[in-house]
Design a protein around this motif. Structure first.
Motif, PDB file in Angstrom:
ATOM      1  N   GLN A 433      23.741  39.763  52.539  1.00  0.00           N
ATOM      2  CA  GLN A 433      23.937  39.292  51.240  1.00  0.00           C
ATOM      3  C   GLN A 433      25.345  39.642  50.901  1.00  0.00           C
ATOM      4  N   VAL A 434      25.953  38.696  50.062  1.00  0.00           N
ATOM      5  CA  VAL A 434      27.384  38.953  49.342  1.00  0.00           C
ATOM      6  C   VAL A 434      27.153  39.771  48.252  1.00  0.00           C
ATOM      7  N   VAL A 435      27.752  40.884  48.122  1.00  0.00           N
ATOM      8  CA  VAL A 435      27.569  41.559  46.733  1.00  0.00           C
ATOM      9  C   VAL A 435      28.541  40.957  46.094  1.00  0.00           C
ATOM     10  N   ASN A 436      29.847  40.811  46.318  1.00  0.00           N
ATOM     11  CA  ASN A 436      30.914  39.950  45.772  1.00  0.00           C
ATOM     12  C   ASN A 436      32.041  39.661  46.466  1.00  0.00           C
ATOM     13  N   PRO A 437      32.536  38.444  46.230  1.00  0.00           N
ATOM     14  CA  PRO A 437      33.920  38.089  46.799  1.00  0.00           C
ATOM     15  C   PRO A 437      34.957  38.845  46.185  1.00  0.00           C
ATOM     16  N   LEU A 438      36.001  39.415  46.823  1.00  0.00           N
ATOM     17  CA  LEU A 438      37.296  39.906  46.156  1.00  0.00           C
ATOM     18  C   LEU A 438      37.971  38.937  45.530  1.00  0.00           C
ATOM     19  N   GLU A 439      38.287  39.114  44.152  1.00  0.00           N
ATOM     20  CA  GLU A 439      38.945  37.881  43.492  1.00  0.00           C
ATOM     21  C   GLU A 439      40.379  37.549  44.312  1.00  0.00           C
ATOM     22  N   GLY A 440      40.964  36.231  44.280  1.00  0.00           N
ATOM     23  CA  GLY A 440      41.930  35.693  44.935  1.00  0.00           C
ATOM     24  C   GLY A 440      41.608  35.921  46.413  1.00  0.00           C
ATOM     25  N   SER A 441      40.537  36.373  46.816  1.00  0.00           N
ATOM     26  CA  SER A 441      40.565  36.300  48.507  1.00  0.00           C
ATOM     27  C   SER A 441      40.114  34.940  49.106  1.00  0.00           C
ATOM     28  N   PRO A 442      40.156  34.915  50.330  1.00  0.00           N
ATOM     29  CA  PRO A 442      39.903  33.468  50.845  1.00  0.00           C
ATOM     30  C   PRO A 442      38.486  32.815  50.318  1.00  0.00           C
ATOM     31  N   ALA A 443      37.393  33.928  50.550  1.00  0.00           N
ATOM     32  CA  ALA A 443      36.094  33.722  50.193  1.00  0.00           C
ATOM     33  C   ALA A 443      36.028  33.249  48.747  1.00  0.00           C
ATOM     34  N   SER A 444      36.673  34.025  47.922  1.00  0.00           N
ATOM     35  CA  SER A 444      36.473  33.548  46.487  1.00  0.00           C
ATOM     36  C   SER A 444      37.409  32.355  46.386  1.00  0.00           C
ATOM     37  N   GLY A 521      46.187  33.687  44.516  1.00  0.00           N
ATOM     38  CA  GLY A 521      45.228  34.540  44.228  1.00  0.00           C
ATOM     39  C   GLY A 521      45.471  35.749  43.669  1.00  0.00           C
ATOM     40  N   VAL A 522      47.005  36.086  43.398  1.00  0.00           N
ATOM     41  CA  VAL A 522      47.501  37.437  43.059  1.00  0.00           C
ATOM     42  C   VAL A 522      46.951  37.231  41.189  1.00  0.00           C
ATOM     43  N   PRO A 523      46.744  38.365  40.775  1.00  0.00           N
ATOM     44  CA  PRO A 523      46.530  38.610  39.431  1.00  0.00           C
ATOM     45  C   PRO A 523      47.842  38.252  38.542  1.00  0.00           C
ATOM     46  N   VAL A 524      47.800  37.313  37.415  1.00  0.00           N
ATOM     47  CA  VAL A 524      48.980  37.547  36.559  1.00  0.00           C
ATOM     48  C   VAL A 524      48.480  38.283  35.421  1.00  0.00           C
ATOM     49  N   TRP A 525      49.252  39.480  35.045  1.00  0.00           N
ATOM     50  CA  TRP A 525      48.807  40.441  34.128  1.00  0.00           C
ATOM     51  C   TRP A 525      49.653  40.346  32.747  1.00  0.00           C
ATOM     52  N   ASP A 526      48.786  40.391  31.692  1.00  0.00           N
ATOM     53  CA  ASP A 526      49.671  40.868  30.391  1.00  0.00           C
ATOM     54  C   ASP A 526      49.398  42.419  30.465  1.00  0.00           C
ATOM     55  N   TRP A 527      50.578  43.187  30.364  1.00  0.00           N
ATOM     56  CA  TRP A 527      50.668  44.475  30.611  1.00  0.00           C
ATOM     57  C   TRP A 527      50.470  45.402  29.377  1.00  0.00           C
ATOM     58  N   PHE A 528      50.792  44.524  28.216  1.00  0.00           N
ATOM     59  CA  PHE A 528      50.848  45.324  26.799  1.00  0.00           C
ATOM     60  C   PHE A 528      49.343  45.366  26.304  1.00  0.00           C
ATOM     61  N   VAL A 733      37.178  39.522  35.756  1.00  0.00           N
ATOM     62  CA  VAL A 733      36.884  38.603  36.717  1.00  0.00           C
ATOM     63  C   VAL A 733      36.941  37.092  36.101  1.00  0.00           C
ATOM     64  N   ILE A 734      38.152  36.589  36.321  1.00  0.00           N
ATOM     65  CA  ILE A 734      38.303  34.998  35.721  1.00  0.00           C
ATOM     66  C   ILE A 734      37.298  34.149  36.152  1.00  0.00           C
ATOM     67  N   GLU A 735      37.194  34.113  37.638  1.00  0.00           N
ATOM     68  CA  GLU A 735      36.635  33.097  38.128  1.00  0.00           C
ATOM     69  C   GLU A 735      35.222  32.993  37.752  1.00  0.00           C
ATOM     70  N   GLU A 736      34.287  34.127  37.300  1.00  0.00           N
ATOM     71  CA  GLU A 736      33.241  33.862  36.995  1.00  0.00           C
ATOM     72  C   GLU A 736      32.987  33.621  35.313  1.00  0.00           C
ATOM     73  N   TRP A 737      34.054  33.515  34.698  1.00  0.00           N
ATOM     74  CA  TRP A 737      34.014  33.058  33.300  1.00  0.00           C
ATOM     75  C   TRP A 737      34.631  31.839  32.996  1.00  0.00           C
ATOM     76  N   LYS A 738      34.845  30.947  33.609  1.00  0.00           N
ATOM     77  CA  LYS A 738      35.298  29.536  33.383  1.00  0.00           C
ATOM     78  C   LYS A 738      34.374  28.722  32.469  1.00  0.00           C
ATOM     79  N   ALA A 739      34.916  28.556  31.192  1.00  0.00           N
ATOM     80  CA  ALA A 739      33.961  28.014  30.184  1.00  0.00           C
ATOM     81  C   ALA A 739      33.489  26.838  30.597  1.00  0.00           C
ATOM     82  N   THR A 740      32.171  26.641  30.330  1.00  0.00           N
ATOM     83  CA  THR A 740      31.291  25.597  30.409  1.00  0.00           C
ATOM     84  C   THR A 740      30.544  25.396  29.349  1.00  0.00           C
TER      85      THR A 740
END
Length: 795
Positions: A433-444, A521-528, A733-740
């Motif tokens: 079973q997949v626990v989770n795909p790493l964000e930005g990875s080929p699986a994700s 798949g590299v995160p773009v952060w707001d650091w402030f 986790v951006i990909e899990e929260w795409k608004a629908t």
């Protein structure tokens, strides 16, 4: 031998001045001087003579106000660094008037909000204590022992005095009933129930009764060992216990059937295990372990493990000899004789000859008794020997890496690996079973989801696969394709997903708000976390090869966006990582002096690492370091070194206390490779203000002073920790929260501050905002002076 450097979370007098442009004030002075010229005459030819008087008076008031803001800002920072929380809070409740009105106003509002959060938290905590006590009484009356123990632990956690909770009338009755239930469960072989009761009993006595804590801990160790033996060698019996437990806890849930394809997995753990491998590992441990314990604890621990093995009757599932009490007793009696022999000897007399004799006696008794595979005895004796070091010397990090564990161990050390970026496990059906795909990875990127069950890899069925087999099949050379066939809940038919393997980077440097993922798949952060004050936020989850470079990149990005006036460095829940990375982080803030040193088992310094001035690139940047009980090892080096050098404010709770260094030694033979990860040194931090000796961070038996004690101790309740960690994880986790239409929006990380569920971060931001107000006020005054100088002059 090679060095293993993994050191295993914001007056009325000045009101008119602020609201009136300085140029208007100066011009008004000129008009008054001109009117006076009718009487004085000569001044009319030099109307500017009055302007220096008016302007200098205004500048003097502003200078005094700026000095007041500066003194106040410094007082907050200095009080924080000296550990005076009362002085910090008093100062924060007296934010002075400033030309930077917006920043000062926001700071006052945030201070008031923190006070509100504290008041609400105190009321909630009082109510929760009453609720926990009521629930404890109710569950005890109903005979729900494990629930009552859970209530007791919760009540204790919500109390300032943990030991005092043990004195309430209901506690003695609860402990008595719990001990009886535990003994009954243990006798019946219901080890999961016994484990649950003992775990909670030990937790209850963590403070207040050291003897009871050790006693319950020893009992728990034995039960845990029996459960581990079932998991390793008797999977059907463990399945039966889990099924019975699940039916008691969740009777409405259908527990999956046992998967017979995995009945023989236990044999993989024994492949390559040999007597020579065991002897090599224990010889190195006896000679080089930090405890200088020699052979006695190793032989004693090995014998105890063999006794537990021989007395766990449920192992008869695969070891028929353990089904016969007479055959079991042959091995148990041999263990007893060996233990009695050791007891008659002085500790220093126990050496390798005694180990050899004991092992021969055990092997002989086994052949005449239960006739277990010798590899089982070698592995269990070795693991028991190493576990004894943990019991006696608080060393949870020494470990024999057996052949079947070696691949994953080396992958962990490297930090990066080639694959598709998924974490996997066996579910209740023993499916992959997949626990989770790493964000930005080929699986994700390819659409693999959490809880997907992998039915096949490149067309080959995964039925009966071990996790090692699954990992070997899914990973492979970078650039090559791999095809997964997955079953997803809600879909009738399996789906096939093809992706390209690539090097997977474990990202450890995280910002405040994840804005997006780039095309790779590299995160773009707001650091402030507080952009209006220039306060950045960096959450470091581990110390790996790339952590420091990624951190400096984040700092450069922040400075490109706006003036950077302070940073929150969140090391909470950071278990550590590479020593070099920890030193790099420390050196960035420390210009000179010792950062960390290593001591051998005789207390001699064997290595030291100091700061190099050219590398102190952030020496003037205010930083607050957040730590808690989950901050360990490399996190403690950074927090402790910065505290010792007065280079940061450390805020939170006492850290874990993992201050040991492990070296890795080969112990394989011609048949298979294996390694021994051995604790050989302690690291020490430089003495802090008022201290003369280096500080040992490692938590040793009986020690109450360990880890890094923060400058400012700010506690969080279990509910706050759970809510804040969950919110942060979900928000990241951006990909899990795409608004629908049928999905709630992605959580806003700002709720950590606005809701009061993270009081540690809340205070850290306030302290840095107070520190930044001095610079912001200075800039505001400079800007005002620039505007005044550029204003048109009267004539």
């Amino acid at each position: 031998m090679r060095q293993f450097q993994t050191l295993t979370q914001f007056g009325a007098l000045l009101t008119g001045v602020v609201r009136t442009p300085l140029s208007r004030i100066v011009q008004s002075g000129a008009v008054l001087a001109g009117a006076g010229a009718l009487a004085i005459g000569l001044l009319a030819t030099t109307p500017a003579a009055a302007r220096p008087f008016a302007a200098s008076a205004t500048a003097r008031v502003l200078d005094e106000r700026g000095e007041e803001v500066g003194r106040w800002s410094d007082s907050v920072w200095n009080a924080a660094k000296s550990g005076d929380l009362t002085a910090v809070e008093k100062a924060l409740n007296a934010v002075p008037e400033a030309l930077a009105t917006d920043n000062a106003k926001v700071l006052r509002e945030l201070v008031a909000l923190r006070t509100q959060h504290a008041d609400e938290g105190a009321k909630t905590r009082d109510a929760d204590r009453e609720k926990a006590l009521g629930s404890l009484k109710e569950n005890l009356a109903k005979g729900e022992v494990t629930k009552a123990l859970t209530d007791a632990v919760r009540l204790q956690t919500l109390s300032d005095d943990w030991a005092a909770v043990l004195t309430i009338p209901e506690m003695a009755e609860l402990v008595k009933v719990a001990e009886t239930r535990q003994a009954e469960a243990d006798a019946a072989g219901d080890f999961l129930v016994a484990q649950e009761i003992l775990f909670r009993l030990r937790t209850l006595f963590e403070e207040g009764d050291a003897q009871a804590f050790r006693r319950y801990g020893a009992m728990l160790d034995t039960v845990n060992k029996r459960i581990m033996l079932l998991a390793q060698y008797a999977p059907r019996e463990l399945w039966r216990l889990r099924k019975a437990y699940a039916e008691r806890v969740e009777p409405e849930r259908e527990f999956p059937a046992f998967n017979e394809a995995f009945a023989n997995d236990w044999k993989e753990a024994l492949e390559g295990v040999s007597k020579g491998m065991l002897t090599s590992a224990l010889t190195t441990a006896a000679n080089d372990h930090i405890s200088s314990g020699g052979w006695e604890p190793l032989v004693t621990g090995g014998l105890r493990a063999v006794r537990v093995l021989a007395t766990t009757e449920a192992l008869k599932e695969n070891f028929e000899g353990l089904a016969d009490p007479a055959r079991r007793s042959v091995l148990v009696d041999a263990v007893t004789r060996a233990e009695e022999g050791l007891a008659r000897m002085n500790r220093d007399q126990v050496g390798r000859p005694q180990y050899n004799a004991v092992l021969r006696e055990i092997l002989t008794a086994n052949a005449a008794g239960p006739a277990l595979r010798e590899e089982v005895l070698y592995r269990e004796f070795g693991d028991g020997a190493i576990e004894e070091l943990s019991k006696r010397f608080e060393d949870e990090y020494t470990q024999i890496i057996w052949p079947d564990q070696l691949r994953r161990f080396e992958q962990m050390i490297k930090g990066n690996f080639v694959g598709v970026g998924i974490m996997i496990r066996h579910d209740d059906r023993r499916d992959i079973q997949v626990v989770n795909p790493l964000e930005g990875s080929p699986a994700s990127r390819s659409g693999v989801k959490s809880d997907d069950r992998i039915l096949a890899v490149d067309g080959k069925s995964t039925v009966g696969w071990t996790l090692n087999k699954a990992v070997d099949s899914i990973t492979g050379p970078a650039g090559q394709n791999v095809r997964l066939t997955v079953k997803r809940d809600g879909l009738e038919e399996p789906i096939e997903i093809t992706m390209v393997r690539e090097e997977i980077k474990i990202r450890s440097v995280n910002g405040w708000w994840k804005k997006a993922l780039d095309e790779k798949g590299v995160p773009v952060w707001d650091w402030f976390v507080a952009p209006e004050s220039g306060i950045g936020y960096v959450r470091l989850s581990s110390f790996n090869d790339d952590s420091f470079a990624d951190f400096l990149s984040a700092v450069r990005q922040m400075r490109r966006e706006r003036p950077l006036r302070g940073v929150v460095l969140d090391l909470r829940h950071n278990p550590g990582g590479l020593l070099k990375s920890a030193v790099d982080f420390s050196n960035a803030f420390i210009e000179r002096g010792r950062i960390v040193a290593g001591q051998d088992r005789n207390g001699r310094q064997v290595w030291a690492m100091g700061a190099e001035s050219p590398r102190a690139v952030l020496k003037d940047l205010p930083v607050v370091v957040l730590v808690n009980q989950g901050s360990a090892s490399a996190s403690e080096i950074v927090a402790g070194a910065l505290k010792a050098h007065d280079a940061a404010v450390v805020l939170g709770e006492r850290t874990f206390g993992k201050g040991s260094v492990q070296t890795v030694h080969p112990c394989g033979d011609q048949r298979a490779d294996a390694q021994l990860k051995l604790t050989t040194q302690y690291y020490v931090l430089p003495p802090g203000p008022g201290e003369t000796e280096p500080r040992l961070v490692h938590k040793r038996p009986g020690s109450s002073d360990y880890g890094v004690l923060p400058d400012l101790v700010v506690k969080m309740t279990p509910e706050q920790i759970e809510k804040s960690v969950t919110l942060r994880q979900n928000a990241d986790v951006i990909e899990e929260w795409k608004a629908t239409a049928d999905q709630r929006p992605r959580p806003d990380v700002a709720e950590l501050l606005s809701s009061g569920i993270d009081p540690q971060l809340e205070l850290a931001v306030l302290i840095l905002k107070a520190k930044a107000l001095k610079d912001i006020e200075s800039a505001a005054q400079a800007n005002a002076a620039k505007q005044e100088a550029a204003a048109p002059k009267g004539g």
